[in-house]
Design a protein around this motif. Structure first.
Motif, PDB file in Angstrom:
ATOM      1  N   LYS A 233      -3.995  -0.412   2.365  1.00 13.55           N
ATOM      2  CA  LYS A 233      -3.762   0.164   1.036  1.00 13.55           C
ATOM      3  C   LYS A 233      -3.667   1.680   1.113  1.00 13.55           C
ATOM      4  N   ASP A 234      -4.531   2.308   1.909  1.00 14.36           N
ATOM      5  CA  ASP A 234      -4.506   3.768   2.066  1.00 14.36           C
ATOM      6  C   ASP A 234      -3.194   4.235   2.688  1.00 14.36           C
ATOM      7  N   VAL A 235      -2.733   3.490   3.706  1.00 11.21           N
ATOM      8  CA  VAL A 235      -1.467   3.843   4.359  1.00 11.21           C
ATOM      9  C   VAL A 235      -0.318   3.738   3.368  1.00 11.21           C
ATOM     10  N   VAL A 236      -0.301   2.683   2.572  1.00  9.57           N
ATOM     11  CA  VAL A 236       0.771   2.482   1.591  1.00  9.57           C
ATOM     12  C   VAL A 236       0.734   3.573   0.527  1.00  9.57           C
ATOM     13  N   GLU A 237      -0.465   3.947   0.077  1.00 10.31           N
ATOM     14  CA  GLU A 237      -0.578   5.006  -0.929  1.00 10.31           C
ATOM     15  C   GLU A 237      -0.069   6.338  -0.389  1.00 10.31           C
ATOM     16  N   LYS A 238      -0.376   6.636   0.869  1.00 13.08           N
ATOM     17  CA  LYS A 238       0.128   7.866   1.493  1.00 13.08           C
ATOM     18  C   LYS A 238       1.651   7.823   1.593  1.00 13.08           C
ATOM     19  N   LEU A 239       2.182   6.654   1.967  1.00 10.67           N
ATOM     20  CA  LEU A 239       3.631   6.485   2.068  1.00 10.67           C
ATOM     21  C   LEU A 239       4.272   6.581   0.686  1.00 10.67           C
ATOM     22  N   ASN A 240       3.560   6.116  -0.324  1.00 11.36           N
ATOM     23  CA  ASN A 240       4.068   6.153  -1.693  1.00 11.36           C
ATOM     24  C   ASN A 240       4.271   7.589  -2.164  1.00 11.36           C
ATOM     25  N   VAL A 241       3.314   8.466  -1.820  1.00  8.81           N
ATOM     26  CA  VAL A 241       3.410   9.876  -2.196  1.00  8.81           C
ATOM     27  C   VAL A 241       4.641  10.519  -1.569  1.00  8.81           C
ATOM     28  N   GLN A 242       4.979  10.090  -0.348  1.00 12.87           N
ATOM     29  CA  GLN A 242       6.112  10.668   0.381  1.00 12.87           C
ATOM     30  C   GLN A 242       7.453  10.085  -0.053  1.00 12.87           C
ATOM     31  N   ASN A 243       7.430   9.102  -0.955  1.00 12.06           N
ATOM     32  CA  ASN A 243       8.671   8.414  -1.335  1.00 12.06           C
ATOM     33  C   ASN A 243       8.794   8.265  -2.852  1.00 12.06           C
ATOM     34  N   TYR A 244       8.568   9.386  -3.552  1.00 15.90           N
ATOM     35  CA  TYR A 244       8.791   9.479  -5.000  1.00 15.90           C
ATOM     36  C   TYR A 244       8.002   8.452  -5.801  1.00 15.90           C
ATOM     37  N   SER A 245       6.866   7.965  -5.257  1.00 14.63           N
ATOM     38  CA  SER A 245       5.996   6.994  -5.954  1.00 14.63           C
ATOM     39  C   SER A 245       6.773   5.746  -6.381  1.00 14.63           C
ATOM     40  N   LYS A 246       7.617   5.267  -5.476  1.00 11.20           N
ATOM     41  CA  LYS A 246       8.453   4.103  -5.781  1.00 11.20           C
ATOM     42  C   LYS A 246       7.903   2.807  -5.181  1.00 11.20           C
ATOM     43  N   LEU A 247       6.656   2.815  -4.680  1.00  9.30           N
ATOM     44  CA  LEU A 247       6.089   1.622  -4.060  1.00  9.30           C
ATOM     45  C   LEU A 247       5.022   1.015  -4.973  1.00  9.30           C
ATOM     46  N   ARG A 248       4.953  -0.313  -4.986  1.00  8.14           N
ATOM     47  CA  ARG A 248       3.926  -1.028  -5.741  1.00  8.14           C
ATOM     48  C   ARG A 248       3.175  -1.943  -4.778  1.00  8.14           C
ATOM     49  N   TYR A 249       1.886  -1.698  -4.613  1.00  5.66           N
ATOM     50  CA  TYR A 249       1.083  -2.419  -3.619  1.00  5.66           C
ATOM     51  C   TYR A 249       0.407  -3.654  -4.235  1.00  5.66           C
ATOM     52  N   ALA A 250       0.298  -4.700  -3.396  1.00 11.00           N
ATOM     53  CA  ALA A 250      -0.422  -5.916  -3.812  1.00 11.00           C
ATOM     54  C   ALA A 250      -1.019  -6.575  -2.579  1.00 11.00           C
TER      55      ALA A 250
END
Length: 724
Positions: A233-250
């Motif tokens: 989850k932490d890795v995905v959140e970091k990646l989300n910040v780098q990609n215009y917050s276009k990711l939704r984690y589940a």
């Protein structure tokens, strides 16, 4: 006359003498001083002019130190800023220092072409804050060797690059070589800009990132399993910040609704299966199955990143792959959003696996992932999609039926292009206790592709081309030549084709001879070109094949020759089937079913009409070995010359004739071309005899000029004295 008067008279004569000579010398000194001052002014002006106008002259054979046309176009077309942070230590050892200078020169070239939308920063790595910044980007110190005061030692240095485009980051944490660096940077910029556009085009939509972890895996007492979900989850959140917050984690546990098999089948996730087992502390684990991985989804497209369970030598279970999860997710996101050209990869006839790193094309796929999407296509079951422009047929080992051949035929007729990597033999490994001593058996292969090649005026021999110019394998007793691994030099690579024009060398593994029938090629309306040939010191092994090195004896020199190993064909291809779909295979039951379907459609069985000739120019490359594209010949980073060759071939087939030049720059393997005995003797004579003679002649000239100058000075003073 008094003594005083005599002294004054003598003094006057001295002044008169030296006065005349002094005037002459003074005039010469003034002239020299004037010239010197003029040169100083010229040098100052040149430096001022040079600081205002950047100019370089690249005299290397393949313009290794100049940007290619493709790179210039990529940075000129930037709509948003791209910044490159250069994390290089100062005072690097000589080898690494050369890389640092190359990087700086490359950045200047990019800046000139990119203008205001491209910038770079040379980061001072002596500053502690910058070290922390480098670490935050994933750039850490690496160890290099250095030699000083006749001693070898190691040193930790920074040698990394980071590309920043908006919130997106591409990093190269270890830039220890200039080989292919321009290609990597340009490809990264392409990927980032394309990825940025794709993310912004999503608008209010999100990319689903789902972590699947089966609860049954807890039974294994896996180290860190309780915290793995939070780490992902932490890795995905970091990646989300780098990609215009276009990711939704589940997070999903498939064991709760017993959907493990469904998840595995839907996404092709690697299923972890186990039999009854015990943990190191004796706890019983019942047989079961589970999945552990991350799925990224965008509409009907998805990418899977599998995590694996590994067992240490002490019996402890651990999760492998977490340390590089951020890189894997970033790469998967780029692939998910890419609009790259799709390369079809034919399967269904024993072709090399697209997922096998050692013997298949997994390394090639990874290397080209920034430019192409590879799609496996079983042409025995499915049609070739219209999105595919280039098809790869890599090492089929079984006979293709006419339906499969017809699919390739019509793909060509529709304007497609094909890369054929064809083997003449199937190498069958035998058991060590068999009567033949465990040596491989080489069974001739017939795939049906011969129909195409024959129609185009090309034939591949049932032989292996062995070459004296080959890979030399080090052994305990010295070195052993591997004649079946031909070392192709620049002179044996076509200078006319974009595929090989910029290449310096290539290793051709177990290639067979190709014969080009010029008359038949011309009658087919095609043009053929030899791309790769063996050296003039090669020969063919036919009949009983044995590649045991110590059993191979090269023939006499008069029997040696050069043989084509890879050729290209270009033109409007004609259908081998005349555009008529071939009749189905002899299966009475299937034939009856097809006949009934045909009656309903009011068509004749085997008479479906296709295209008899391609409407536009097509391209084909035929290479007589699939091993040149295997994992032993191509690394995932694309540093080998074989990687450049196959990638260049796909580029050219896909209509890109400029990228091959950029990719081939600075390839690491750049051997000195071999010369004959007379040339070597001439070079030795020049170095041993001619150069010393030239030095002696130069010394005599300097000596004579000094004598002439000395005599000239004497004559000048003699004239002054006579004048007095």
């Amino acid at each position: 006359m008094s003594v005083n008067e005599k002294v004054k008279g003598f003094s006057g004569r001295l002044k008169a003498f030296f006065g005349g000579a002094g005037n002459t010398v003074s005039r010469k000194l003034q002239t020299r001083n004037g010239n010197f001052a003029l040169w100083v002014v010229v040098i100052i002006l040149i430096n001022i002019f040079g600081s205002l106008l950047y100019f370089r002259l690249d005299l290397t054979l393949d313009d290794s130190y100049s940007l290619s046309k493709v790179s210039k176009e990529v940075v000129r077309s930037l709509e948003e800023p791209v910044t490159v942070k250069v994390f290089f230590s100062k005072d690097l050892p000589s080898q690494q220092g050369a890389v640092s200078r190359y990087v700086q020169d490359l950045m200047i070239e990019y800046k000139i072409s990119g203008g205001s939308n491209f910038s770079y920063e040379l980061v001072d790595m002596d500053d502690e804050k910058n070290k922390n910044a480098a670490a935050s980007y994933g750039v850490n110190q690496i160890q290099v060797s250095q030699y000083a005061s006749d001693q070898a030692s190691s040193r930790n240095v920074y040698m990394g690059l980071v590309l920043v485009h908006g919130d997106m980051i591409e990093r190269f944490p270890e830039v220890t070589s200039s080989d292919g660096l321009e290609f990597k940077i340009t490809s990264a910029i392409r990927k980032m800009t394309g990825k940025s556009d794709a993310l912004l085009a999503l608008k209010d939509k999100k990319i689903a990132v789902t972590f699947y972890a089966s609860g049954e895996l807890k039974n294994f007492s896996i180290k860190g399993f309780d915290t793995v979900e939070q780490k992902v989850k932490d890795v995905v959140e970091k990646l989300n910040v780098q990609n215009y917050s276009k990711l939704r984690y589940a997070f999903v546990d498939p064991s709760l609704d017993k959907s493990t098999a469904a998840v595995s089948d839907r996404y092709g996730m690697m299923k972890i299966q186990w039999k009854d087992d015990k943990t190191p502390d004796g706890k019983f684990i019942p047989a079961g199955e589970g999945v552990l991985g991350v799925v990224l989804e965008n509409g009907d497209r998805f990418q899977v990143v599998n995590l694996q369970i590994a067992r240490t030598i002490f019996g402890q279970f651990v999760i492998a792959g977490l340390e590089t999860l951020d890189e894997k997710l970033s790469d998967s996101l780029s692939l998910l959003l890419s609009n790259h050209s799709v390369v079809g990869y034919v399967t269904g006839h024993g072709e090399k696996s697209l997922d096998n790193e050692r013997e298949g094309s997994a390394n090639l796929r990874k290397y080209l992932s920034g430019s192409y999407d590879f799609k496996a296509i079983d042409i025995t079951k499915e049609q070739i999609p219209d999105t595919v422009r280039t098809l790869v047929v890599n090492g089929p080992t079984s006979q293709m039926d006419d339906e499969s051949l017809y699919a390739i035929d019509q793909f060509l007729m529709k304007g497609g292009n094909v890369l054929f990597l064809v083997d003449s033999f199937n190498e069958m490994r035998q058991q060590q206790n068999n009567p033949f001593g465990g040596q491989p058996m080489y069974i001739p292969i017939s795939t049906g592709l011969e129909k195409f090649f024959s129609e185009w005026g090309v034939s591949i021999g049932k032989d292996y081309v062995l070459d004296k110019k080959c890979f030399i394998q080090p052994t305990q007793g010295g070195a052993m030549p591997r004649y079946e691994v031909a070392k192709i030099e620049r002179s044996s690579l076509s200078r006319k084709s974009p595929v090989t024009a910029s290449m310096k060398s290539l290793f051709f593994v177990k290639g067979s001879s190709i014969v080009i029938n010029d008359g038949k090629v011309k009658s087919a309306g095609l043009s053929a070109m030899k791309l790769v040939s063996s050296s003039d010191e090669s020969w063919k092994m036919e009949g009983r094949i044995s590649l045991v090195p110590y059993m191979i004896q090269p023939p006499a020199d008069k029997e040696l020759s050069s043989f084509p190993l890879a050729v290209s064909l270009e033109g409007k291809f004609k259908s081998v089937f005349g555009g008529v779909r071939p009749a189905p295979a002899a299966d009475p039951k299937k034939d009856k079913e097809k006949a009934k379907d045909a009656e309903k459609k009011d068509v004749t069985v085997g008479g479906d009409r296709g295209l008899a000739q391609s409407a536009k120019t097509g391209r084909v490359i035929v290479a007589s070995s699939s091993e040149i594209a295997g994992g032993m010949a191509i690394d995932a980073d694309g540093k080998s010359p074989n990687a450049a060759f196959i990638a260049n071939a796909i580029d050219w087939l896909s209509g890109d004739s400029e990228t091959p030049e950029m990719r081939s720059k600075g390839m690491d393997f750049n051997p000195i071309e071999s010369t004959n005995e007379y040339t070597r003797l001439l070079i030795k004579a020049v170095n041993i005899v001619l150069l010393p003679i030239l030095v002696i002649i130069a010394g005599i000239i300097v000596w004579r000029r000094r004598i002439v100058r000395r005599n000239s000075i004497r004559e000048t003073f003699a004239k002054v004295k006579s004048h007095e």
